[in-house]
Enzyme design. Structure first.
Site, PDB file in Angstrom:
ATOM      1  N   CYS A   2      50.706  32.352  26.909  1.00 58.93           N
ATOM      2  CA  CYS A   2      51.024  32.134  25.503  1.00 58.93           C
ATOM      3  C   CYS A   2      49.742  32.209  24.676  1.00 58.93           C
ATOM      4  O   CYS A   2      48.647  32.181  25.212  1.00 58.93           O
ATOM      5  CB  CYS A   2      51.644  30.757  25.305  1.00 58.93           C
ATOM      6  SG  CYS A   2      53.001  30.426  26.423  1.00 58.93           S
ATOM      7  N   ARG A  28      49.175  40.053  23.854  1.00 62.72           N
ATOM      8  CA  ARG A  28      49.339  39.282  25.084  1.00 62.72           C
ATOM      9  C   ARG A  28      50.785  39.256  25.542  1.00 62.72           C
ATOM     10  O   ARG A  28      51.061  38.849  26.657  1.00 62.72           O
ATOM     11  CB  ARG A  28      48.895  37.824  24.844  1.00 62.72           C
ATOM     12  CG  ARG A  28      47.443  37.697  24.474  1.00 62.72           C
ATOM     13  CD  ARG A  28      47.161  36.316  23.923  1.00 62.72           C
ATOM     14  NE  ARG A  28      47.317  35.305  24.932  1.00 62.72           N
ATOM     15  CZ  ARG A  28      46.327  34.632  25.503  1.00 62.72           C
ATOM     16  NH1 ARG A  28      45.100  34.878  25.145  1.00 62.72           N
ATOM     17  NH2 ARG A  28      46.554  33.724  26.401  1.00 62.72           N
ATOM     18  N   TRP A  74      55.363  32.593  25.661  1.00 63.33           N
ATOM     19  CA  TRP A  74      55.837  33.484  26.716  1.00 63.33           C
ATOM     20  C   TRP A  74      56.440  32.559  27.761  1.00 63.33           C
ATOM     21  O   TRP A  74      55.736  31.829  28.437  1.00 63.33           O
ATOM     22  CB  TRP A  74      54.656  34.291  27.259  1.00 63.33           C
ATOM     23  CG  TRP A  74      55.113  35.439  28.043  1.00 63.33           C
ATOM     24  CD1 TRP A  74      55.574  36.629  27.573  1.00 63.33           C
ATOM     25  CD2 TRP A  74      55.178  35.509  29.463  1.00 63.33           C
ATOM     26  NE1 TRP A  74      55.932  37.417  28.611  1.00 63.33           N
ATOM     27  CE2 TRP A  74      55.708  36.774  29.768  1.00 63.33           C
ATOM     28  CE3 TRP A  74      54.858  34.638  30.484  1.00 63.33           C
ATOM     29  CZ2 TRP A  74      55.905  37.182  31.079  1.00 63.33           C
ATOM     30  CZ3 TRP A  74      55.065  35.032  31.776  1.00 63.33           C
ATOM     31  CH2 TRP A  74      55.575  36.297  32.073  1.00 63.33           C
ATOM     32  N   ASN A 100      49.474  25.710  25.787  1.00 58.31           N
ATOM     33  CA  ASN A 100      49.516  26.750  26.825  1.00 58.31           C
ATOM     34  C   ASN A 100      49.292  26.066  28.156  1.00 58.31           C
ATOM     35  O   ASN A 100      48.506  25.124  28.241  1.00 58.31           O
ATOM     36  CB  ASN A 100      48.369  27.746  26.651  1.00 58.31           C
ATOM     37  CG  ASN A 100      48.624  28.699  25.512  1.00 58.31           C
ATOM     38  OD1 ASN A 100      49.658  28.632  24.867  1.00 58.31           O
ATOM     39  ND2 ASN A 100      47.669  29.571  25.275  1.00 58.31           N
ATOM     40  N   GLY A 101      49.903  26.561  29.212  1.00 60.38           N
ATOM     41  CA  GLY A 101      49.688  26.004  30.547  1.00 60.38           C
ATOM     42  C   GLY A 101      50.955  25.362  31.071  1.00 60.38           C
ATOM     43  O   GLY A 101      52.051  25.610  30.554  1.00 60.38           O
ATOM     44  N   GLU A 481      50.347  50.324  48.547  1.00 60.83           N
ATOM     45  CA  GLU A 481      50.061  49.934  47.166  1.00 60.83           C
ATOM     46  C   GLU A 481      48.712  50.507  46.710  1.00 60.83           C
ATOM     47  O   GLU A 481      48.570  50.962  45.574  1.00 60.83           O
ATOM     48  CB  GLU A 481      50.081  48.398  47.042  1.00 60.83           C
ATOM     49  CG  GLU A 481      49.662  47.840  45.709  1.00 60.83           C
ATOM     50  CD  GLU A 481      50.534  48.274  44.532  1.00 60.83           C
ATOM     51  OE1 GLU A 481      51.588  48.903  44.746  1.00 60.83           O
ATOM     52  OE2 GLU A 481      50.124  48.003  43.398  1.00 60.83           O
ATOM     53  N   LYS A 485      48.436  52.884  43.487  1.00 58.18           N
ATOM     54  CA  LYS A 485      47.585  52.533  42.343  1.00 58.18           C
ATOM     55  C   LYS A 485      46.666  53.699  42.015  1.00 58.18           C
ATOM     56  O   LYS A 485      46.486  54.068  40.869  1.00 58.18           O
ATOM     57  CB  LYS A 485      46.777  51.286  42.707  1.00 58.18           C
ATOM     58  CG  LYS A 485      46.539  50.294  41.657  1.00 58.18           C
ATOM     59  CD  LYS A 485      47.673  49.438  41.202  1.00 58.18           C
ATOM     60  CE  LYS A 485      49.014  50.055  41.124  1.00 58.18           C
ATOM     61  NZ  LYS A 485      50.120  49.227  40.753  1.00 58.18           N
ATOM     62  N   GLU A 488      48.606  56.655  40.479  1.00 62.43           N
ATOM     63  CA  GLU A 488      49.122  56.356  39.138  1.00 62.43           C
ATOM     64  C   GLU A 488      48.068  56.553  38.059  1.00 62.43           C
ATOM     65  O   GLU A 488      48.355  57.117  37.023  1.00 62.43           O
ATOM     66  CB  GLU A 488      49.592  54.890  39.065  1.00 62.43           C
ATOM     67  CG  GLU A 488      50.937  54.621  39.673  1.00 62.43           C
ATOM     68  CD  GLU A 488      51.318  53.141  39.554  1.00 62.43           C
ATOM     69  OE1 GLU A 488      52.471  52.871  39.230  1.00 62.43           O
ATOM     70  OE2 GLU A 488      50.466  52.256  39.786  1.00 62.43           O
ATOM     71  N   HIS A 504      50.562  60.675  64.132  1.00 63.75           N
ATOM     72  CA  HIS A 504      51.836  61.382  64.318  1.00 63.75           C
ATOM     73  C   HIS A 504      52.082  62.382  63.193  1.00 63.75           C
ATOM     74  O   HIS A 504      53.223  62.608  62.802  1.00 63.75           O
ATOM     75  CB  HIS A 504      52.984  60.376  64.396  1.00 63.75           C
ATOM     76  CG  HIS A 504      52.873  59.442  65.561  1.00 63.75           C
ATOM     77  ND1 HIS A 504      52.910  59.875  66.867  1.00 63.75           N
ATOM     78  CD2 HIS A 504      52.674  58.102  65.624  1.00 63.75           C
ATOM     79  CE1 HIS A 504      52.769  58.836  67.683  1.00 63.75           C
ATOM     80  NE2 HIS A 504      52.605  57.748  66.953  1.00 63.75           N
ATOM     81  N   LYS A 603      55.832  51.257  31.712  1.00 58.95           N
ATOM     82  CA  LYS A 603      55.696  49.927  32.313  1.00 58.95           C
ATOM     83  C   LYS A 603      57.034  49.457  32.868  1.00 58.95           C
ATOM     84  O   LYS A 603      57.102  48.838  33.916  1.00 58.95           O
ATOM     85  CB  LYS A 603      55.194  48.957  31.228  1.00 58.95           C
ATOM     86  CG  LYS A 603      54.930  47.552  31.718  1.00 58.95           C
ATOM     87  CD  LYS A 603      53.620  47.481  32.441  1.00 58.95           C
ATOM     88  CE  LYS A 603      53.355  46.160  33.110  1.00 58.95           C
ATOM     89  NZ  LYS A 603      52.497  46.301  34.289  1.00 58.95           N
TER      90      LYS A 603
HETATM   91  C1  G6P Z   1      57.765  51.365  36.932  1.00 60.63           C
HETATM   92  C2  G6P Z   1      56.288  51.037  36.785  1.00 60.63           C
HETATM   93  C3  G6P Z   1      55.737  50.544  38.128  1.00 60.63           C
HETATM   94  C4  G6P Z   1      56.543  49.371  38.623  1.00 60.63           C
HETATM   95  C5  G6P Z   1      58.030  49.741  38.744  1.00 60.63           C
HETATM   96  C6  G6P Z   1      58.884  48.518  39.035  1.00 60.63           C
HETATM   97  O1  G6P Z   1      57.921  52.495  37.720  1.00 60.63           O
HETATM   98  O2  G6P Z   1      55.570  52.172  36.354  1.00 60.63           O
HETATM   99  O3  G6P Z   1      54.387  50.130  37.942  1.00 60.63           O
HETATM  100  O4  G6P Z   1      56.055  48.946  39.873  1.00 60.63           O
HETATM  101  O5  G6P Z   1      58.494  50.260  37.500  1.00 60.63           O
HETATM  102  O6  G6P Z   1      58.804  47.643  37.955  1.00 60.63           O
HETATM  103  P1  G6P Z   1      59.355  46.164  38.002  1.00 60.63           P
HETATM  104  O7  G6P Z   1      59.243  45.674  36.595  1.00 60.63           O
HETATM  105  O8  G6P Z   1      60.779  46.240  38.449  1.00 60.63           O
HETATM  106  O9  G6P Z   1      58.516  45.408  38.949  1.00 60.63           O
END
Ligand code: G6P
Length: 608
Positions: A2, A28, A74, A100-101, A481, A485, A488, A504, A603
């Site tokens: 927040c 934020r 938030w 906040n917190g 992952e 990353k 992406e 393999h 996102k």
């Molecule tokens: C999109 C984003 C990814 C994310 C995926 C799942 O493809 O670009 O970065 O991992 O959605 O998102 P979620 O909000 O369900 O974790």
């Protein structure tokens, strides 16, 4: 998380300053906003939704005053409703508080206050604070004493600002949640707190007031600040503390990123704090129990995890945790789950989704529900569609994530899944070995962040043909992952493999142009096998980067080492992952990519 803004000494511009400050904190992320202004007559306006809605409310029903506080919320306790928005007030309406917190002992305080006759109007932990202040004022305390005594009863993390009717003063305190004072341009003094005239500002983050001043005083944990004619900062015992006024170098444009070049790097660095929030009040001091009210009563006999992208990697990790505890568990790509649904039996279906809005995941959860399954959402977003539609919700409490590439929310998912497994499936011996490692995670991640040499390695290999990542068991989802990353945000080709699978097929791709990142923790059988895989790629001249705690022989065969502290193998996954986040970030930065907004990606993907 927040956002907080407060100001005093802005005369007729108090309200404008607050609303403007809130707009500066919009980056934020938030779901509700509100302000309180006072001096003579205290007035509060707050609403769920955007600041624009708050502005409309203020246009039709204005408030004015000489001192004020504002907040963007938030949600962590209770959904984003008008009632749950800050500021919160006491029974008389004469005290207004923003926070906040997380107040860990709010339930017992609330029970006591209710028994004493106080009426609560929200679901939040924050609301106990104005009522505690009211109690003290009723006993004859001065506003400052009342504020100090109330805050003294709180356990947990807080940045708090309060105003009290009829008092031309602003009170603030912090513990484990950031709060910074802005010293206005009219105020005197540069080296010390010898400042006698306002305006003054208080905020959770400098951007809130950066356009008004670059001069700041950082409050430390346990400190209180009183703003009236000047600022007085005192410690927990009430002794006055000399504070230095510092000058911020950044310009107003940059401040949303708190001085970082990108949100992604800021969010990578926020992981220690995000994990503290995730664990707070959920694991006990002795390391023997986990208490999560929303999932504590579940005892799944089998689990099906559904998720997409990064969250799918968290799902693979979660399934491993439950399998290790002897409970059948499997991770499914949500987009596949709906088209070829597995037998469901009595399985609990768990959707992992940081946004809570991913269409593929929602559709898999709906399919599971249609077939009679109990469902759980593991998410970062209170009030999201996933939480509304699922039977249960487990919040990861990572705070808003702005960068498209998920970083701190992945860490939050892994931590929350550990808590979930410990609370519902694992024995006390496992709890005693895992909980201390979880508690150490914020510090361990900080040490990785402080000492990482990922930037140099990234610079050396930014032009590589392909990047490969290998790991076993808990490190396998991290390998996937790490590759995701990197693709992406750098647009470079990268793949993650189960280390044993490399020989393999993928081994055919390995050359001296393809660095291999090998994740190796501990010195047991699993580590020895991965070291064997390192030798296989080394024999094909591939540069090897070992991401390791140094317990195995991995370093002997590697060209570079990215170190992590020794810890439990489950916690080590979060540490190796931080190194890979930094590698991805620095490769992309070297290549000049638009890191926070990679091409073609969103996102939150709300179409199937
Ligand atoms: C999109 C984003 C990814 C994310 C995926 C799942 O493809 O670009 O970065 O991992 O959605 O998102 P979620 O909000 O369900 O974790």
């Amino acid at each position: 998380m927040c956002g907080i803004i407060g100001c005093i000494g802005r005369g007729g511009e108090t309200l404008d300053t607050l609303v403007h400050g809130l707009e500066n904190l919009e980056y934020r992320g938030y779901d509700s906003a509100g302000v309180a202004v006072g001096g003579d007559d205290l007035g509060v306006r707050k609403t769920s939704g955007k600041i624009e809605q708050l502005r409309e409310m203020l246009d039709s029903d204005p408030v004015s005053g000489t001192v004020g506080i504002g907040h963007t919320r938030w949600s962590t306790h209770g959904p984003p409703t008008d009632e749950n928005a800050h500021p919160h007030q006491d029974c008389t309406g004469g005290v207004a508080v923003v926070h906040n917190g997380i107040i860990e002992n709010y339930q017992s305080l609330r029970d006591d206050l209710t028994a004493a006759g106080h009426t609560f109007t929200s679901d939040t932990d924050t609301e106990v604070v104005p009522h505690l202040i009211e109690e003290e004022l009723d006993r004859g305390a001065t506003p400052e004493e009342a504020f100090r005594t109330a805050v003294g009863q709180l356990e947990g993390s807080y940045a708090i600002a309060a105003i009290i009717d009829g008092t031309d003063a602003l009170f603030a305190a912090r513990n484990d949640s950031p709060l910074v004072i802005g010293v206005g341009l009219d105020a005197e003094g540069t080296g010390t707190i010898d400042v006698t005239e306002g305006p003054y500002f208080i905020a959770s983050d400098v951007p809130a007031f950066r356009e008004f001043t670059a001069r700041v005083i950082y409050l430390e944990d346990g400190e209180f600040a009183r703003f009236d004619d000047g600022i007085t900062v005192t410690d927990a015992e009430g002794t006055q503390v000399e504070k230095a006024v510092e000058t911020i170098e950044w310009d107003a444009e940059e401040t949303g990123k708190s001085g970082y070049d990108h949100y992604m790097l800021k969010e990578i660095n926020e992981q220690p704090r995000a994990l503290r929030q995730c664990l707070r009040a959920r694991v006990d001091e002795l390391g023997s129990s986990v208490d999560i009210d929303t999932v504590g009563d579940l005892s799944p006999s089998g689990l099906q995890f559904v998720a997409c992208g990064t969250s799918y990697h968290a799902a693979l990790y979660g399934a491993r945790l439950f399998e290790q505890a002897g409970i059948p568990a499997r991770a499914y790509l949500a987009s596949e789950y709906a088209t070829s649904p597995p037998p469901i039996g009595d399985d609990l279906v768990v959707g992992i989704t940081q946004s809570g809005e991913t269409a593929d995941t929602l559709s898999a959860l709906r399919e599971a529900k249609r077939r009679g399954a109990e469902t759980l959402a593991v998410t970062n977003t209170v009030g999201s569609t996933a939480t509304r539609e699922c039977d249960h919700a487990l919040y990861i409490r990572s705070g808003p994530e702005i960068g498209v590439a998920a970083t701190k929310t992945f860490a939050g998912q892994l931590a929350a899944l550990n808590l979930f497994a410990l609370a519902t499936a694992e024995d006390s011996q496992t709890r005693r070995s895992v909980i201390p490692a979880l508690r150490d995670l914020p510090g361990d991640i900080q040490s990785v962040l402080d000492n990482s040499t990922a930037a140099e390695i990234a610079e050396q290999y930014a032009d590589a043909e392909s990047f490969f990542f290998i790991g076993r068991r808990y490190q396998y989802p991290v390998a996937l992952e790490g590759a995701l990353k990197l693709k992406e945000i750098s647009y470079e080709h990268a793949e993650g493999f189960a280390a044993g699978e490399l020989k393999h097929g993928p081994l055919a791709l390995v050359t001296d142009q393809t660095p291999v990142f090998a994740l190796v923790v501990g010195d047991g059988e699993i580590a020895r096998k991965t070291v064997g895989n390192i030798k296989e790629v080394e024999a094909r001249d591939a540069p090897v980067v070992a991401v390791t705690d140094g317990q195995s022989d991995a370093e002997l065969y590697a060209d570079h080492v990215l170190e992590i502290p020794e810890t439990h193998p489950r916690a080590a996954a979060l540490l190796t992952n931080v190194q890979l986040q930094l590698v991805a970030y620095h490769v992309a930065n070297n290549l000049g990519r638009p890191i926070d907004k990679p091409r073609n990606l969103a996102k939150s993907v709300t179409v199937e």
